[in-house]
Design an enzyme around this catalytic site. Structure first.
Site, PDB file in Angstrom:
ATOM      1  N   ASN A  41       0.856  -1.179   0.000  1.00 49.46           N
ATOM      2  CA  ASN A  41       0.000   0.000   0.000  1.00 49.46           C
ATOM      3  C   ASN A  41       0.894   1.231   0.000  1.00 49.46           C
ATOM      4  O   ASN A  41       2.062   1.156   0.383  1.00 49.46           O
ATOM      5  CB  ASN A  41      -0.943   0.018   1.206  1.00 49.46           C
ATOM      6  N   HIS A  52       4.378   7.325  -6.487  1.00 50.54           N
ATOM      7  CA  HIS A  52       4.785   6.061  -5.895  1.00 50.54           C
ATOM      8  C   HIS A  52       6.226   6.110  -5.381  1.00 50.54           C
ATOM      9  O   HIS A  52       7.097   6.727  -6.008  1.00 50.54           O
ATOM     10  CB  HIS A  52       4.675   4.935  -6.931  1.00 50.54           C
TER      11      HIS A  52
END
Length: 199
Positions: A41, A52
């Site tokens: 996650n 990310h």
């Protein structure tokens, strides 16, 4: 110094306890990718910045360059460019809770179903799992195996090969970089050759 360490711990605690959940990070996926990286996650910093692997101690971006998966050094700001080189990004659980303890078995079960639909739709050559704990979540019916090693696994998902990698997060800082890089280099033949079969 001790005071700076205490200050960093306090900041980390404040983020964990008071920071609201952020919107889910967007996937970077498309058909015919060579490799799709699957994280557990998003971290709080990644969720806050909308990119990310944005944590300052996360080694993901250095690893993919050192493993020759991309032709130039990248940072988290470049995450949307990865499909240019046949690489994709997604997570098992899309939301970023205030703490890991907030993730429930229901989160993992729901995330697994969503991830399976993504993999069925996009059919990457390789699914690279970023974290040893992801394997038993995705393959709950397999016999439990202690000491599972990183690298190519015998299982497949919709004809995609499975490569298990150590988590590059700073929370896994005790894992030696050279060992982590060796695991990431398992992916290099696919990135360069585009082969469907294992190297």
């Amino acid at each position: 110094t001790a005071s700076s360490v205490d200050s960093a711990d306090a900041t980390r605690y404040a983020l964990t306890t008071t920071m609201p959940e952020q919107p889910p990070l967007p996937d970077h996926l498309r058909p015919d990718l060579s490799i799709v990286f699957v994280g557990i996650n998003p971290g709080l910093r990644s969720a806050a910045l909308g990119h990310h692997y944005a944590g300052p101690s996360n080694r993901f971006w250095k690893l993919i360059y050192d493993a020759n998966l991309v032709p130039e050094p990248l940072s988290y700001r470049d995450d949307g460019r990865l499909p240019e080189w046949g690489l994709g990004l997604t997570n098992l659980v899309s939301r970023s809770p205030a703490s890991m303890e907030s993730l429930t078995p229901q989160d993992y079960t729901a995330g697994r179903l969503v991830l399976m639909r993504k993999l069925l739709r996009y059919r990457p050559r390789v699914v690279a799992l970023l974290g040893m704990t992801l394997y038993p979540i995705l393959f709950p019916l397999e016999p439990k195996q202690t000491g599972r090693k990183p690298g190519l696994q015998p299982a497949t998902l919709y004809d995609s090969n499975i490569v298990l990698l150590p988590n590059p997060s700073g929370r896994n800082a005790s894992y030696p970089y050279h060992s982590m890089l060796e695991a990431f280099r398992t992916l290099t033949p696919w990135a360069k050759s585009g082969l469907k079969s294992p190297p």
